[in-house]
Design an enzyme around this catalytic site. Sequence first.
Site, PDB file in Angstrom:
ATOM      1  NE  ARG A  41      44.613  48.241  63.497  1.00  0.00           N
ATOM      2  CZ  ARG A  41      43.916  47.264  64.043  1.00  0.00           C
ATOM      3  NH1 ARG A  41      42.891  47.529  64.786  1.00  0.00           N
ATOM      4  NH2 ARG A  41      44.239  46.006  63.823  1.00  0.00           N
ATOM      5  CG  HIS A  66      37.004  34.240  39.717  1.00  0.00           C
ATOM      6  ND1 HIS A  66      36.856  35.591  39.831  1.00  0.00           N
ATOM      7  CD2 HIS A  66      37.888  33.873  40.679  1.00  0.00           C
ATOM      8  CE1 HIS A  66      37.636  36.037  40.829  1.00  0.00           C
ATOM      9  NE2 HIS A  66      38.260  35.009  41.364  1.00  0.00           N
ATOM     10  CG  ASP A 126      34.961  38.176  38.873  1.00  0.00           C
ATOM     11  OD1 ASP A 126      36.045  37.785  38.372  1.00  0.00           O
ATOM     12  OD2 ASP A 126      34.071  37.399  39.248  1.00  0.00           O
ATOM     13  CG  HIS A 127      41.239  38.771  39.408  1.00  0.00           C
ATOM     14  ND1 HIS A 127      40.674  38.007  40.408  1.00  0.00           N
ATOM     15  CD2 HIS A 127      42.170  37.982  38.833  1.00  0.00           C
ATOM     16  CE1 HIS A 127      41.250  36.815  40.413  1.00  0.00           C
ATOM     17  NE2 HIS A 127      42.165  36.770  39.479  1.00  0.00           N
ATOM     18  CD  GLU A 180      43.138  28.592  41.698  1.00  0.00           C
ATOM     19  OE1 GLU A 180      43.763  29.650  41.667  1.00  0.00           O
ATOM     20  OE2 GLU A 180      42.323  28.307  42.589  1.00  0.00           O
TER      21      GLU A 180
END
Length: 495
Positions: A46, A247, A184-185, A223
Amino acid sequence: IKVPPTAVVIFGASGDLTHRKIIPAFYHLQKNGHLPDGMAIIGFARREQSEQQFREGLRQSLEDFSHTQPIDQSVWTALESHLYYHKGDLSNPEDYVALAERLRTLPEASAFRENHLFYLATAPNFFPVVAENLGKAGLHAREGVTGCRRLIVEKPFGTDLPSARSLNETLHKVFPERCIFRIDHYLGKENVQNLLYFRFGNSIFEPLWDRRYIDHVQITVAETQTIGSRGGYYDMAGASRDMLQNHLMQLFTLIAMEPPASLEAESIRDEKVKVLRSVPTPTSEEVLRNSVRAQYGPGILGGRTVRPYREEDRVSRRSLTETYVCLRLEIDNWRWSGVPFYLRTGKALSQQYTEICIVFHRPPCVLFAHSLKHIARNWLKIRIQPIEGIHLLFNTKVPAQPLIQEARMNFYYRRQDHYFPEAYERLLLDALIGESTLFTRSDEVEQAWRIVDAVQEAWKEEELDRLPLYAPGSMGPVEAEELLRREGRRWGDPP
Ligand code: BG6
Protein backbone atom coordinates in the site's frame (compact mmCIF):
# COMPACT_ATOMS: atom_id res chain seq x y z
CA ILE A 1 16.60 -27.83 -11.85
CA LYS A 2 14.75 -26.06 -14.64
CA VAL A 3 12.64 -23.14 -13.47
CA PRO A 4 10.09 -21.86 -15.99
CA PRO A 5 10.01 -18.07 -16.47
CA THR A 6 7.52 -16.90 -13.85
CA ALA A 7 6.04 -13.69 -12.50
CA VAL A 8 6.23 -13.75 -8.73
CA VAL A 9 3.88 -11.37 -6.96
CA ILE A 10 4.72 -10.71 -3.32
CA PHE A 11 1.78 -9.44 -1.29
CA GLY A 12 3.10 -7.64 1.75
CA ALA A 13 6.15 -6.40 -0.11
CA SER A 14 7.09 -3.72 2.39
CA GLY A 15 7.05 -6.22 5.26
CA ASP A 16 9.83 -7.72 7.25
CA LEU A 17 9.69 -11.13 5.62
CA THR A 18 10.17 -9.75 2.12
CA HIS A 19 13.22 -7.81 3.22
CA ARG A 20 14.79 -10.36 5.53
CA LYS A 21 14.09 -13.63 3.74
CA ILE A 22 12.36 -13.48 0.36
CA ILE A 23 14.54 -11.02 -1.53
CA PRO A 24 17.82 -12.41 -0.12
CA ALA A 25 16.59 -15.83 -1.27
CA PHE A 26 15.91 -14.53 -4.78
CA TYR A 27 19.31 -12.89 -4.83
CA HIS A 28 20.98 -16.22 -4.05
CA LEU A 29 18.86 -18.06 -6.60
CA GLN A 30 19.99 -15.51 -9.16
CA LYS A 31 23.59 -15.80 -8.02
CA ASN A 32 23.55 -19.57 -8.31
CA GLY A 33 22.10 -19.47 -11.78
CA HIS A 34 18.66 -20.86 -10.91
CA LEU A 35 16.56 -18.04 -12.35
CA PRO A 36 15.90 -18.13 -16.10
CA ASP A 37 15.51 -15.11 -18.37
CA GLY A 38 12.01 -13.77 -18.39
CA MET A 39 11.41 -13.78 -14.62
CA ALA A 40 9.69 -10.83 -12.96
CA ILE A 41 9.19 -10.10 -9.27
CA ILE A 42 6.42 -7.70 -8.41
CA GLY A 43 6.05 -6.23 -4.93
CA PHE A 44 2.44 -5.41 -4.04
CA ALA A 45 1.91 -3.09 -1.07
CA ARG A 46 0.00 0.00 0.00
CA ARG A 47 2.95 2.27 0.64
CA GLU A 48 3.42 5.16 -1.80
CA GLN A 49 6.87 4.69 -3.32
CA SER A 50 8.51 4.66 -6.71
CA GLU A 51 9.95 1.57 -8.32
CA GLN A 52 13.39 3.06 -7.73
CA GLN A 53 12.73 3.53 -4.00
CA PHE A 54 11.42 -0.01 -3.75
CA ARG A 55 14.56 -1.38 -5.35
CA GLU A 56 16.86 0.72 -3.20
CA GLY A 57 15.09 -0.43 -0.05
CA LEU A 58 15.57 -4.04 -1.05
CA ARG A 59 19.20 -3.49 -1.92
CA GLN A 60 19.76 -2.07 1.57
CA SER A 61 18.05 -5.09 3.14
CA LEU A 62 20.33 -7.35 1.19
CA GLU A 63 23.30 -5.60 2.77
CA ASP A 64 21.70 -6.11 6.16
CA PHE A 65 20.35 -9.63 5.91
CA SER A 66 22.08 -11.63 3.19
CA HIS A 67 23.91 -14.64 4.61
CA THR A 68 26.69 -14.15 2.07
CA GLN A 69 28.60 -10.88 1.94
CA PRO A 70 29.65 -8.73 0.20
CA ILE A 71 26.78 -8.38 -2.23
CA ASP A 72 27.78 -9.13 -5.80
CA GLN A 73 26.80 -6.01 -7.73
CA SER A 74 26.50 -7.76 -11.08
CA VAL A 75 24.08 -10.30 -9.62
CA TRP A 76 22.03 -7.55 -8.01
CA THR A 77 21.93 -5.53 -11.23
CA ALA A 78 20.62 -8.54 -13.12
CA LEU A 79 17.93 -9.18 -10.50
CA GLU A 80 16.99 -5.55 -9.95
CA SER A 81 16.06 -4.94 -13.55
CA HIS A 82 13.20 -7.43 -13.12
CA LEU A 83 11.92 -6.06 -9.80
CA TYR A 84 8.72 -4.03 -9.97
CA TYR A 85 6.52 -2.26 -7.50
CA HIS A 86 2.75 -2.26 -7.68
CA LYS A 87 0.96 0.02 -5.26
CA GLY A 88 -2.26 -1.56 -4.12
CA ASP A 89 -4.63 -2.09 -1.24
CA LEU A 90 -5.03 -5.76 -0.30
CA SER A 91 -8.76 -5.28 0.31
CA ASN A 92 -9.53 -3.45 -2.89
CA PRO A 93 -10.60 -5.77 -5.75
CA GLU A 94 -9.87 -3.10 -8.36
CA ASP A 95 -6.21 -3.07 -7.42
CA TYR A 96 -6.05 -6.72 -8.43
CA VAL A 97 -7.63 -5.96 -11.77
CA ALA A 98 -4.87 -3.38 -12.26
CA LEU A 99 -2.34 -6.02 -11.19
CA ALA A 100 -3.69 -8.43 -13.82
CA GLU A 101 -3.25 -5.74 -16.45
CA ARG A 102 0.27 -5.03 -15.22
CA LEU A 103 1.12 -8.71 -15.48
CA ARG A 104 -0.03 -8.70 -19.10
CA THR A 105 2.07 -5.69 -20.04
CA LEU A 106 5.40 -6.17 -18.24
CA PRO A 107 8.38 -6.48 -20.61
CA GLU A 108 8.88 -10.11 -19.50
CA ALA A 109 5.22 -11.04 -20.10
CA SER A 110 5.83 -12.87 -23.36
CA ALA A 111 8.30 -15.13 -21.53
CA PHE A 112 6.38 -15.91 -18.33
CA ARG A 113 2.93 -15.84 -20.00
CA GLU A 114 0.54 -16.97 -17.26
CA ASN A 115 3.04 -18.66 -14.98
CA HIS A 116 2.18 -16.75 -11.84
CA LEU A 117 3.37 -17.41 -8.32
CA PHE A 118 1.47 -15.41 -5.73
CA TYR A 119 3.20 -15.12 -2.39
CA LEU A 120 1.05 -14.30 0.65
CA ALA A 121 3.60 -12.62 2.92
CA THR A 122 0.96 -10.45 4.57
CA ALA A 123 -0.58 -10.49 8.03
CA PRO A 124 -2.57 -13.74 8.22
CA ASN A 125 -5.98 -12.04 8.36
CA PHE A 126 -5.37 -11.01 4.74
CA PHE A 127 -4.75 -14.54 3.43
CA PRO A 128 -8.42 -15.19 2.57
CA VAL A 129 -8.90 -11.62 1.36
CA VAL A 130 -6.07 -11.82 -1.14
CA ALA A 131 -7.14 -15.26 -2.34
CA GLU A 132 -10.71 -14.09 -2.94
CA ASN A 133 -9.57 -10.95 -4.72
CA LEU A 134 -7.24 -12.92 -6.96
CA GLY A 135 -10.26 -15.00 -7.89
CA LYS A 136 -12.39 -11.94 -8.64
CA ALA A 137 -9.68 -10.52 -10.89
CA GLY A 138 -9.47 -13.81 -12.79
CA LEU A 139 -5.96 -14.47 -11.48
CA HIS A 140 -6.83 -17.81 -9.90
CA ALA A 141 -5.85 -21.26 -11.14
CA ARG A 142 -8.43 -22.29 -13.71
CA GLU A 143 -8.95 -23.97 -17.06
CA GLY A 144 -7.68 -22.11 -20.07
CA VAL A 145 -4.73 -20.50 -18.31
CA THR A 146 -1.55 -20.77 -20.37
CA GLY A 147 0.82 -21.64 -17.55
CA CYS A 148 0.75 -22.54 -13.86
CA ARG A 149 -0.75 -20.36 -11.21
CA ARG A 150 0.43 -21.13 -7.72
CA LEU A 151 0.02 -19.72 -4.26
CA ILE A 152 2.55 -19.62 -1.42
CA VAL A 153 1.02 -19.15 2.01
CA GLU A 154 3.12 -18.10 4.97
CA LYS A 155 2.51 -19.19 8.52
CA PRO A 156 0.56 -19.05 10.75
CA PHE A 157 -2.01 -21.13 8.92
CA GLY A 158 -5.05 -20.51 11.11
CA THR A 159 -5.14 -20.16 14.85
CA ASP A 160 -6.97 -23.40 15.57
CA LEU A 161 -8.62 -26.28 13.70
CA PRO A 162 -11.84 -24.46 12.70
CA SER A 163 -9.97 -21.41 11.36
CA ALA A 164 -7.44 -23.57 9.48
CA ARG A 165 -10.31 -25.56 7.92
CA SER A 166 -12.09 -22.43 6.90
CA LEU A 167 -8.89 -20.99 5.38
CA ASN A 168 -8.35 -24.23 3.49
CA GLU A 169 -11.88 -24.02 2.12
CA THR A 170 -11.43 -20.42 1.00
CA LEU A 171 -8.13 -21.17 -0.71
CA HIS A 172 -9.48 -24.28 -2.40
CA LYS A 173 -12.17 -22.20 -4.10
CA VAL A 174 -9.45 -20.46 -6.12
CA PHE A 175 -6.44 -22.81 -6.09
CA PRO A 176 -6.48 -26.63 -6.06
CA GLU A 177 -4.41 -28.26 -3.33
CA ARG A 178 -1.55 -29.11 -5.71
CA CYS A 179 -1.12 -25.38 -6.45
CA ILE A 180 -0.97 -24.33 -2.77
CA PHE A 181 2.41 -24.18 -1.02
CA ARG A 182 2.09 -23.70 2.75
CA ILE A 183 5.40 -22.62 4.16
CA ASP A 184 7.01 -24.15 7.18
CA HIS A 185 10.53 -22.89 6.77
CA TYR A 186 11.91 -25.66 8.99
CA LEU A 187 11.30 -28.04 6.09
CA GLY A 188 13.70 -26.00 3.98
CA LYS A 189 16.57 -26.40 6.45
CA GLU A 190 19.26 -28.67 5.08
CA ASN A 191 19.54 -31.00 8.04
CA VAL A 192 15.75 -31.36 8.14
CA GLN A 193 15.75 -32.46 4.51
CA ASN A 194 18.62 -34.73 5.44
CA LEU A 195 16.39 -36.61 7.92
CA LEU A 196 14.84 -38.63 5.11
CA TYR A 197 18.21 -39.35 3.51
CA PHE A 198 19.74 -40.29 6.82
CA ARG A 199 16.89 -42.54 7.87
CA PHE A 200 16.23 -44.28 4.57
CA GLY A 201 19.66 -44.07 2.96
CA ASN A 202 21.37 -46.25 5.56
CA SER A 203 20.81 -49.81 6.59
CA ILE A 204 22.25 -49.56 10.09
CA PHE A 205 19.86 -47.12 11.75
CA GLU A 206 16.42 -48.01 10.45
CA PRO A 207 16.35 -51.54 11.93
CA LEU A 208 16.75 -49.91 15.35
CA TRP A 209 14.13 -47.24 14.72
CA ASP A 210 11.26 -48.51 16.85
CA ARG A 211 9.98 -49.31 20.31
CA ARG A 212 12.22 -52.35 20.69
CA TYR A 213 15.39 -50.25 20.69
CA ILE A 214 14.33 -46.68 21.31
CA ASP A 215 13.43 -45.63 24.82
CA HIS A 216 12.18 -42.16 23.92
CA VAL A 217 12.71 -39.21 21.59
CA GLN A 218 13.38 -35.56 22.50
CA ILE A 219 12.81 -32.65 20.16
CA THR A 220 14.13 -29.29 21.33
CA VAL A 221 13.85 -25.92 19.62
CA ALA A 222 15.55 -23.55 22.05
CA GLU A 223 15.81 -19.83 21.37
CA THR A 224 17.72 -17.16 23.21
CA GLN A 225 15.74 -14.24 21.87
CA THR A 226 12.80 -12.78 23.75
CA ILE A 227 9.66 -11.89 21.84
CA GLY A 228 11.17 -8.48 21.05
CA SER A 229 8.76 -6.20 19.21
CA ARG A 230 6.36 -8.99 18.26
CA GLY A 231 4.18 -8.73 21.37
CA GLY A 232 1.01 -7.94 19.45
CA TYR A 233 1.20 -11.15 17.47
CA TYR A 234 2.89 -13.31 20.06
CA ASP A 235 0.49 -12.67 22.90
CA MET A 236 -2.32 -14.08 20.75
CA ALA A 237 -0.24 -17.06 19.65
CA GLY A 238 2.16 -18.30 22.32
CA ALA A 239 4.78 -20.98 21.88
CA SER A 240 2.27 -23.71 21.09
CA ARG A 241 0.74 -21.90 18.10
CA ASP A 242 3.93 -20.14 17.02
CA MET A 243 6.27 -23.15 17.11
CA LEU A 244 4.73 -26.39 18.35
CA GLN A 245 1.85 -26.67 15.86
CA ASN A 246 4.19 -26.23 12.91
CA HIS A 247 7.97 -26.51 13.26
CA LEU A 248 8.06 -29.09 16.07
CA MET A 249 5.25 -31.15 14.57
CA GLN A 250 7.13 -31.26 11.27
CA LEU A 251 10.28 -32.57 12.93
CA PHE A 252 8.15 -35.03 14.87
CA THR A 253 6.52 -36.48 11.75
CA LEU A 254 9.78 -36.77 9.83
CA ILE A 255 11.44 -38.66 12.66
CA ALA A 256 8.50 -40.98 13.26
CA MET A 257 7.13 -41.64 9.76
CA GLU A 258 7.22 -44.99 7.96
CA PRO A 259 9.33 -45.32 4.80
CA PRO A 260 7.33 -43.73 1.98
CA ALA A 261 6.46 -45.72 -1.15
CA SER A 262 8.55 -43.26 -3.18
CA LEU A 263 10.14 -39.84 -2.89
CA GLU A 264 7.12 -38.26 -4.54
CA ALA A 265 5.57 -35.45 -2.54
CA GLU A 266 2.28 -37.24 -1.96
CA SER A 267 3.92 -40.45 -0.75
CA ILE A 268 5.99 -38.57 1.79
CA ARG A 269 3.14 -36.38 2.93
CA ASP A 270 0.84 -39.40 3.25
CA GLU A 271 3.29 -40.98 5.68
CA LYS A 272 3.73 -37.78 7.68
CA VAL A 273 0.04 -37.29 8.09
CA LYS A 274 -0.36 -40.93 9.20
CA VAL A 275 1.92 -40.19 12.13
CA LEU A 276 -0.29 -37.32 13.24
CA ARG A 277 -3.42 -39.40 12.76
CA SER A 278 -1.93 -42.02 15.06
CA VAL A 279 -1.60 -39.55 17.91
CA PRO A 280 -4.79 -39.87 19.92
CA THR A 281 -6.43 -36.57 20.88
CA PRO A 282 -5.37 -36.17 24.51
CA THR A 283 -8.02 -35.73 27.20
CA SER A 284 -7.77 -32.67 29.45
CA GLU A 285 -6.40 -34.84 32.20
CA GLU A 286 -3.69 -36.21 29.90
CA VAL A 287 -2.77 -32.73 28.70
CA LEU A 288 -2.35 -31.45 32.23
CA ARG A 289 -0.22 -34.42 33.16
CA ASN A 290 1.87 -34.39 30.00
CA SER A 291 2.44 -30.73 29.25
CA VAL A 292 4.26 -27.82 30.80
CA ARG A 293 3.70 -24.19 29.94
CA ALA A 294 5.55 -21.25 31.40
CA GLN A 295 6.55 -17.63 30.86
CA TYR A 296 9.91 -16.00 31.20
CA GLY A 297 10.15 -13.81 34.26
CA PRO A 298 12.65 -11.04 34.93
CA GLY A 299 16.35 -11.74 34.66
CA ILE A 300 19.61 -11.32 32.83
CA LEU A 301 20.26 -12.83 29.45
CA GLY A 302 23.59 -12.48 27.66
CA GLY A 303 24.52 -9.65 30.03
CA ARG A 304 21.31 -7.71 29.33
CA THR A 305 18.41 -7.18 31.67
CA VAL A 306 15.28 -8.84 30.39
CA ARG A 307 11.81 -7.62 31.26
CA PRO A 308 9.39 -10.30 32.34
CA TYR A 309 7.12 -11.41 29.52
CA ARG A 310 4.08 -9.71 31.03
CA GLU A 311 5.88 -6.37 30.84
CA GLU A 312 6.86 -6.64 27.20
CA ASP A 313 5.35 -4.14 24.74
CA ARG A 314 1.85 -4.98 23.53
CA VAL A 315 1.54 -7.90 25.94
CA SER A 316 -1.31 -8.03 28.42
CA ARG A 317 -0.16 -7.46 32.01
CA ARG A 318 -2.30 -10.45 32.96
CA SER A 319 -1.26 -12.56 30.02
CA LEU A 320 -1.47 -16.32 30.29
CA THR A 321 0.35 -16.83 27.01
CA GLU A 322 3.17 -19.34 27.23
CA THR A 323 6.67 -18.48 26.01
CA TYR A 324 7.72 -22.04 26.78
CA VAL A 325 5.91 -25.27 26.08
CA CYS A 326 6.79 -28.88 26.59
CA LEU A 327 4.50 -31.69 25.50
CA ARG A 328 4.77 -35.44 25.85
CA LEU A 329 3.13 -37.28 22.99
CA GLU A 330 2.68 -40.92 22.16
CA ILE A 331 2.00 -42.50 18.80
CA ASP A 332 -0.43 -45.37 18.81
CA ASN A 333 1.02 -47.51 16.09
CA TRP A 334 3.00 -50.70 15.77
CA ARG A 335 6.39 -49.03 15.53
CA TRP A 336 6.07 -46.56 18.37
CA SER A 337 3.56 -47.90 20.87
CA GLY A 338 4.75 -46.94 24.36
CA VAL A 339 7.60 -44.67 23.23
CA PRO A 340 7.23 -41.12 24.53
CA PHE A 341 8.16 -38.17 22.32
CA TYR A 342 8.98 -35.05 24.34
CA LEU A 343 8.69 -31.82 22.39
CA ARG A 344 9.83 -28.52 23.90
CA THR A 345 10.44 -24.99 22.75
CA GLY A 346 10.90 -21.66 24.46
CA LYS A 347 12.09 -18.09 24.17
CA ALA A 348 14.75 -16.37 26.30
CA LEU A 349 16.57 -19.63 27.02
CA SER A 350 20.26 -20.04 27.66
CA GLN A 351 21.06 -21.63 24.29
CA GLN A 352 19.97 -21.26 20.70
CA TYR A 353 19.72 -24.66 19.06
CA THR A 354 17.41 -27.19 17.47
CA GLU A 355 18.07 -30.84 18.11
CA ILE A 356 16.40 -34.21 17.89
CA CYS A 357 17.68 -36.82 20.34
CA ILE A 358 16.95 -40.47 19.79
CA VAL A 359 17.58 -42.13 23.11
CA PHE A 360 18.08 -45.90 23.06
CA HIS A 361 17.24 -48.36 25.81
CA ARG A 362 19.75 -48.68 28.59
CA PRO A 363 21.99 -51.70 28.13
CA PRO A 364 21.77 -54.29 30.92
CA CYS A 365 24.44 -53.61 33.50
CA VAL A 366 25.12 -57.20 34.60
CA LEU A 367 28.72 -57.41 33.47
CA PHE A 368 29.76 -54.18 35.10
CA ALA A 369 27.58 -54.32 38.18
CA HIS A 370 30.57 -54.39 40.51
CA SER A 371 31.77 -50.95 39.39
CA LEU A 372 28.71 -49.13 38.04
CA LYS A 373 25.10 -48.53 39.07
CA HIS A 374 24.08 -48.14 35.48
CA ILE A 375 25.52 -47.65 32.04
CA ALA A 376 24.64 -44.53 30.08
CA ARG A 377 22.08 -44.93 27.34
CA ASN A 378 23.19 -44.54 23.73
CA TRP A 379 22.06 -41.31 22.17
CA LEU A 380 21.83 -40.28 18.57
CA LYS A 381 21.66 -36.50 18.37
CA ILE A 382 20.61 -34.86 15.16
CA ARG A 383 21.50 -31.19 15.38
CA ILE A 384 19.40 -29.13 12.99
CA GLN A 385 21.01 -25.79 13.85
CA PRO A 386 23.09 -23.75 14.33
CA ILE A 387 25.93 -26.21 13.68
CA GLU A 388 24.27 -28.94 11.66
CA GLY A 389 25.47 -32.39 12.50
CA ILE A 390 24.80 -35.91 13.67
CA HIS A 391 26.39 -37.22 16.85
CA LEU A 392 26.40 -40.73 18.20
CA LEU A 393 27.07 -41.18 21.91
CA PHE A 394 28.23 -44.60 23.04
CA ASN A 395 30.20 -46.24 25.83
CA THR A 396 33.85 -47.24 25.76
CA LYS A 397 36.44 -48.38 28.23
CA VAL A 398 38.57 -45.82 30.03
CA PRO A 399 42.17 -46.60 29.05
CA ALA A 400 44.15 -48.31 31.79
CA GLN A 401 41.13 -48.53 34.06
CA PRO A 402 38.28 -51.01 34.31
CA LEU A 403 35.75 -48.22 33.88
CA ILE A 404 33.29 -47.07 31.26
CA GLN A 405 33.18 -43.62 29.69
CA GLU A 406 30.94 -41.97 27.16
CA ALA A 407 32.45 -41.36 23.73
CA ARG A 408 31.13 -39.42 20.81
CA MET A 409 31.24 -39.83 17.06
CA ASN A 410 30.66 -36.51 15.33
CA PHE A 411 29.58 -35.71 11.83
CA TYR A 412 29.48 -32.04 10.82
CA TYR A 413 27.27 -31.33 7.88
CA ARG A 414 28.60 -27.95 6.74
CA ARG A 415 31.73 -28.09 4.66
CA GLN A 416 33.85 -25.33 3.24
CA ASP A 417 33.50 -26.61 -0.28
CA HIS A 418 29.69 -26.87 -0.22
CA TYR A 419 27.34 -23.97 -0.65
CA PHE A 420 24.77 -24.13 2.16
CA PRO A 421 21.52 -22.54 0.99
CA GLU A 422 19.10 -20.90 3.39
CA ALA A 423 15.71 -22.51 3.89
CA TYR A 424 13.85 -19.91 1.83
CA GLU A 425 16.06 -20.45 -1.21
CA ARG A 426 15.14 -24.09 -1.42
CA LEU A 427 11.48 -23.44 -0.71
CA LEU A 428 11.14 -20.72 -3.34
CA LEU A 429 12.90 -22.86 -5.88
CA ASP A 430 10.58 -25.77 -5.16
CA ALA A 431 7.47 -23.58 -5.38
CA LEU A 432 8.69 -22.23 -8.73
CA ILE A 433 8.88 -25.74 -10.15
CA GLY A 434 5.75 -27.00 -8.41
CA GLU A 435 7.51 -29.47 -6.11
CA SER A 436 5.49 -29.68 -2.92
CA THR A 437 7.33 -32.20 -0.71
CA LEU A 438 8.70 -29.50 1.56
CA PHE A 439 5.35 -27.80 2.06
CA THR A 440 2.58 -28.69 4.45
CA ARG A 441 -0.53 -30.31 3.03
CA SER A 442 -4.01 -29.23 4.15
CA ASP A 443 -4.68 -32.42 6.11
CA GLU A 444 -1.31 -32.20 7.88
CA VAL A 445 -2.05 -28.70 9.08
CA GLU A 446 -5.46 -29.76 10.30
CA GLN A 447 -4.18 -32.83 12.13
CA ALA A 448 -1.53 -30.78 13.89
CA TRP A 449 -4.17 -28.31 14.97
CA ARG A 450 -6.33 -31.13 16.33
CA ILE A 451 -3.58 -31.99 18.80
CA VAL A 452 -2.68 -28.40 19.70
CA ASP A 453 -6.36 -27.48 20.10
CA ALA A 454 -6.77 -30.23 22.69
CA VAL A 455 -3.84 -28.78 24.60
CA GLN A 456 -5.27 -25.27 24.42
CA GLU A 457 -8.69 -26.46 25.58
CA ALA A 458 -7.29 -28.23 28.62
CA TRP A 459 -5.19 -25.22 29.55
CA LYS A 460 -8.20 -22.93 29.26
CA GLU A 461 -10.13 -25.10 31.69
CA GLU A 462 -7.34 -24.76 34.22
CA GLU A 463 -8.23 -21.14 35.02
CA LEU A 464 -4.86 -20.07 36.38
CA ASP A 465 -4.04 -16.50 37.44
CA ARG A 466 -0.51 -16.78 36.23
CA LEU A 467 1.78 -19.28 34.58
CA PRO A 468 4.88 -20.75 36.20
CA LEU A 469 7.91 -18.55 35.52
CA TYR A 470 11.38 -19.47 34.40
CA ALA A 471 14.50 -17.38 34.49
CA PRO A 472 15.73 -15.93 31.21
CA GLY A 473 19.03 -17.58 30.45
CA SER A 474 17.95 -20.92 31.92
CA MET A 475 16.82 -23.95 29.94
CA GLY A 476 13.19 -23.46 30.97
CA PRO A 477 10.99 -24.23 33.96
CA VAL A 478 11.80 -26.91 36.53
CA GLU A 479 8.44 -28.50 35.73
CA ALA A 480 9.83 -29.59 32.36
CA GLU A 481 12.79 -31.27 34.06
CA GLU A 482 10.36 -32.92 36.42
CA LEU A 483 8.18 -34.25 33.59
CA LEU A 484 11.09 -36.40 32.45
CA ARG A 485 12.56 -37.11 35.86
CA ARG A 486 9.39 -38.76 37.11
CA GLU A 487 9.76 -41.22 34.25
CA GLY A 488 13.42 -41.91 35.00
CA ARG A 489 14.71 -39.75 32.15
CA ARG A 490 16.52 -36.47 31.65
CA TRP A 491 16.86 -33.87 28.92
CA GLY A 492 19.98 -34.09 26.80
CA ASP A 493 22.67 -31.58 27.61
CA PRO A 494 22.67 -28.45 25.49
CA PRO A 495 25.50 -28.35 22.96
C1 BG6 B 1 9.15 -18.51 13.35
C2 BG6 B 1 8.54 -18.08 14.65
O1 BG6 B 1 8.23 -19.28 12.61
O2 BG6 B 1 10.30 -19.29 13.59
C3 BG6 B 1 9.54 -17.31 15.48
O3 BG6 B 1 7.41 -17.25 14.40
C4 BG6 B 1 10.81 -18.13 15.64
O4 BG6 B 1 9.00 -17.01 16.77
C5 BG6 B 1 11.31 -18.61 14.29
O5 BG6 B 1 11.78 -17.32 16.28
C6 BG6 B 1 12.48 -19.56 14.46
O6 BG6 B 1 13.04 -19.84 13.21
P1 BG6 B 1 14.59 -20.18 13.09
O7 BG6 B 1 14.77 -20.52 11.65
O8 BG6 B 1 15.32 -18.94 13.49
O9 BG6 B 1 14.84 -21.31 14.00
